[in-house]
Design a protein around this motif. Structure first.
Motif, PDB file in Angstrom:
ATOM      1  N   LYS A   2      -7.529   2.567 -15.399  1.00 60.94           N
ATOM      2  CA  LYS A   2      -6.213   3.658 -15.482  1.00 60.94           C
ATOM      3  C   LYS A   2      -5.041   2.992 -14.950  1.00 60.94           C
ATOM      4  O   LYS A   2      -4.063   3.521 -15.198  1.00 60.94           O
ATOM      5  N   ASN A   3      -5.171   2.146 -13.869  1.00 63.59           N
ATOM      6  CA  ASN A   3      -3.912   1.680 -13.395  1.00 63.59           C
ATOM      7  C   ASN A   3      -3.972   0.046 -13.460  1.00 63.59           C
ATOM      8  O   ASN A   3      -5.072  -0.612 -13.031  1.00 63.59           O
ATOM      9  N   ILE A   4      -2.893  -0.431 -13.669  1.00 61.67           N
ATOM     10  CA  ILE A   4      -2.730  -1.825 -13.785  1.00 61.67           C
ATOM     11  C   ILE A   4      -1.234  -1.993 -13.021  1.00 61.67           C
ATOM     12  O   ILE A   4      -0.301  -1.839 -13.127  1.00 61.67           O
ATOM     13  N   LEU A   5      -1.483  -3.224 -12.267  1.00 59.05           N
ATOM     14  CA  LEU A   5      -0.524  -3.786 -11.408  1.00 59.05           C
ATOM     15  C   LEU A   5      -0.066  -5.022 -12.110  1.00 59.05           C
ATOM     16  O   LEU A   5      -0.812  -5.818 -12.811  1.00 59.05           O
ATOM     17  N   GLU A  54       6.115 -15.910  -2.073  1.00 56.79           N
ATOM     18  CA  GLU A  54       4.739 -16.168  -2.164  1.00 56.79           C
ATOM     19  C   GLU A  54       4.210 -14.941  -1.306  1.00 56.79           C
ATOM     20  O   GLU A  54       3.318 -14.107  -1.820  1.00 56.79           O
ATOM     21  N   GLY A  55       4.633 -14.879  -0.024  1.00 55.87           N
ATOM     22  CA  GLY A  55       4.356 -13.727   0.747  1.00 55.87           C
ATOM     23  C   GLY A  55       4.264 -12.396   0.319  1.00 55.87           C
ATOM     24  O   GLY A  55       3.435 -11.508   0.406  1.00 55.87           O
ATOM     25  N   ALA A  56       5.564 -12.280  -0.317  1.00 53.66           N
ATOM     26  CA  ALA A  56       5.806 -10.729  -0.669  1.00 53.66           C
ATOM     27  C   ALA A  56       4.745 -10.436  -1.913  1.00 53.66           C
ATOM     28  O   ALA A  56       4.430  -9.347  -2.039  1.00 53.66           O
ATOM     29  N   ILE A  57       4.492 -11.526  -2.819  1.00 51.29           N
ATOM     30  CA  ILE A  57       3.340 -11.167  -3.787  1.00 51.29           C
ATOM     31  C   ILE A  57       2.089 -11.055  -3.182  1.00 51.29           C
ATOM     32  O   ILE A  57       1.483 -10.300  -3.698  1.00 51.29           O
ATOM     33  N   ILE A  58       1.742 -11.894  -2.105  1.00 51.67           N
ATOM     34  CA  ILE A  58       0.450 -11.569  -1.549  1.00 51.67           C
ATOM     35  C   ILE A  58       0.428 -10.298  -0.982  1.00 51.67           C
ATOM     36  O   ILE A  58      -0.427  -9.529  -1.329  1.00 51.67           O
ATOM     37  N   ASP A  59       1.374  -9.883  -0.432  1.00 45.23           N
ATOM     38  CA  ASP A  59       1.485  -8.393   0.216  1.00 45.23           C
ATOM     39  C   ASP A  59       1.362  -7.575  -0.744  1.00 45.23           C
ATOM     40  O   ASP A  59       0.624  -6.370  -0.633  1.00 45.23           O
ATOM     41  N   THR A  60       1.918  -7.594  -1.967  1.00 42.86           N
ATOM     42  CA  THR A  60       1.950  -6.392  -2.979  1.00 42.86           C
ATOM     43  C   THR A  60       0.454  -6.246  -3.505  1.00 42.86           C
ATOM     44  O   THR A  60       0.181  -5.345  -3.823  1.00 42.86           O
ATOM     45  N   ILE A  61       0.030  -7.656  -3.858  1.00 39.55           N
ATOM     46  CA  ILE A  61      -1.468  -7.468  -4.523  1.00 39.55           C
ATOM     47  C   ILE A  61      -2.282  -6.868  -3.520  1.00 39.55           C
ATOM     48  O   ILE A  61      -3.102  -6.054  -3.777  1.00 39.55           O
ATOM     49  N   GLN A  62      -2.181  -7.167  -2.248  1.00 36.15           N
ATOM     50  CA  GLN A  62      -3.179  -6.735  -1.280  1.00 36.15           C
ATOM     51  C   GLN A  62      -2.905  -5.194  -1.127  1.00 36.15           C
ATOM     52  O   GLN A  62      -3.730  -4.332  -0.999  1.00 36.15           O
ATOM     53  N   ASP A  63      -1.605  -4.661  -1.014  1.00 33.24           N
ATOM     54  CA  ASP A  63      -1.621  -3.189  -0.777  1.00 33.24           C
ATOM     55  C   ASP A  63      -1.778  -2.185  -1.867  1.00 33.24           C
ATOM     56  O   ASP A  63      -2.241  -1.291  -1.963  1.00 33.24           O
ATOM     57  N   ASN A  64      -1.952  -3.028  -3.058  1.00 34.17           N
ATOM     58  CA  ASN A  64      -2.612  -2.390  -4.563  1.00 34.17           C
ATOM     59  C   ASN A  64      -3.954  -2.545  -4.782  1.00 34.17           C
ATOM     60  O   ASN A  64      -4.412  -1.927  -5.560  1.00 34.17           O
ATOM     61  N   ARG A  65      -4.603  -3.188  -3.824  1.00 36.95           N
ATOM     62  CA  ARG A  65      -5.972  -3.524  -4.255  1.00 36.95           C
ATOM     63  C   ARG A  65      -6.847  -2.387  -4.348  1.00 36.95           C
ATOM     64  O   ARG A  65      -7.621  -2.643  -5.311  1.00 36.95           O
ATOM     65  N   LYS A  66      -6.732  -1.250  -3.912  1.00 39.71           N
ATOM     66  CA  LYS A  66      -7.698   0.011  -3.979  1.00 39.71           C
ATOM     67  C   LYS A  66      -7.111   0.896  -5.159  1.00 39.71           C
ATOM     68  O   LYS A  66      -7.693   1.563  -5.620  1.00 39.71           O
ATOM     69  N   TRP A  67      -5.829   0.576  -5.276  1.00 34.79           N
ATOM     70  CA  TRP A  67      -4.918   1.356  -6.487  1.00 34.79           C
ATOM     71  C   TRP A  67      -5.300   0.891  -7.637  1.00 34.79           C
ATOM     72  O   TRP A  67      -5.817   1.453  -8.621  1.00 34.79           O
ATOM     73  N   MET A  68      -5.401  -0.490  -8.204  1.00 35.70           N
ATOM     74  CA  MET A  68      -5.280  -0.981  -9.384  1.00 35.70           C
ATOM     75  C   MET A  68      -6.968  -1.112  -9.987  1.00 35.70           C
ATOM     76  O   MET A  68      -7.727  -1.381  -9.069  1.00 35.70           O
ATOM     77  N   ASP A  69      -6.872  -1.037 -11.204  1.00 38.45           N
ATOM     78  CA  ASP A  69      -8.330  -1.213 -11.999  1.00 38.45           C
ATOM     79  C   ASP A  69      -8.004  -2.762 -12.495  1.00 38.45           C
ATOM     80  O   ASP A  69      -8.897  -2.952 -13.262  1.00 38.45           O
ATOM     81  N   GLY A  70      -6.858  -3.241 -12.665  1.00 45.80           N
ATOM     82  CA  GLY A  70      -6.616  -4.397 -13.508  1.00 45.80           C
ATOM     83  C   GLY A  70      -5.417  -5.105 -13.007  1.00 45.80           C
ATOM     84  O   GLY A  70      -4.472  -4.326 -12.539  1.00 45.80           O
TER      85      GLY A  70
END
Ligand code: DQA
Length: 141
Positions: A2-5, A54-70
Motif C-alpha cells: 500500500k505504501n512506498i517510500l 547521509e544522516g537525513a536519508i538514514i533518519d527518513t528511512i528509520q522514521d518511515n520503517r513502520k509506514w512503508m510496505d516497500g
C-alpha cells in the motif's frame, strides 16, 4: 503493498540540469509525479524524499520503517560508499528496490561496487527514469 517510500540521494535534486546525457532531461519533480501517478494506478501511496546528506536519508528511512510496505532508493554516490545506509536497510523487513538511472556497470570502476545491492531485494539500472516505474510494478506484484 500500500505504501512506498521513494528516496533519492545526493545531487539528484539537480536532475534535468546535471549531466543530462547520462541522467536525462526530466527534473526530479517530473520523475516523482510520474512515479506517484503510476503508483496510484496500483492503489499505492508514495512518499518522496531527497537529500544530499547521509544522516537525513538514514533518519527518513528509520522514521518511515513502520509506514512503508516497500522502499525504492537511488542512493546516488552513497551507493559506492555508505555502510551506514546499508546498515539502515538491514533494519527493514519490507522489499527494497535499488534504482540507478545510468548503468553503473558501464561507467568508472568505482561505480561498479554497490554497498546497497547485497541487501536489496532487486536492482534496476541503466533504464533511466523508467527504472522507477518498473520498481513500482515489481513492488505492486
Ligand atoms: C546514480 C549513479 C551513481 O554512481 C551516481 O553517483 C549518481 C547517480 C544513477 O542514478 O545512475 O548520483 O545513482
Amino acid at each position: 503493498m500500500k505504501n512506498i517510500l521513494v528516496v533519492h540521494g545526493p545531487n539528484l535534486n539537480l536532475l534535468g540540469e546535471r549531466e543530462p546525457e547520462l541522467y536525462g532531461s526530466e527534473t526530479l519533480d517530473e520523475i516523482n509525479k510520474n512515479i506517484a501517478d503510476h503508483a496510484n494506478k496500483h492503489g499505492i501511496e508514495c512518499r518522496f524524499f531527497q537529500s544530499n546528506h547521509e544522516g537525513a536519508i538514514i533518519d527518513t528511512i528509520q522514521d518511515n520503517r513502520k509506514w512503508m510496505d516497500g522502499l525504492i532508493i537511488n542512493p546516488g554516490a552513497y551507493t559506492h560508499s555508505s555502510a551506514a545506509i546499508r546498515d539502515t536497510l538491514l533494519i527493514l523487513s519490507c522489499p527494497i528496490i535499488e534504482v540507478h538511472l545510468s548503468n553503473i556497470h558501464s561507467r568508472e570502476k568505482f561505480r561498479r561496487h554497490s554497498y546497497i545491492s547485497p541487501v536489496a531485494t532487486g536492482v534496476i539500472c541503466g533504464l533511466g527514469a523508467k527504472g522507477y516505474i518498473l520498481a513500482v510494478d515489481a513492488l505492486a506484484l
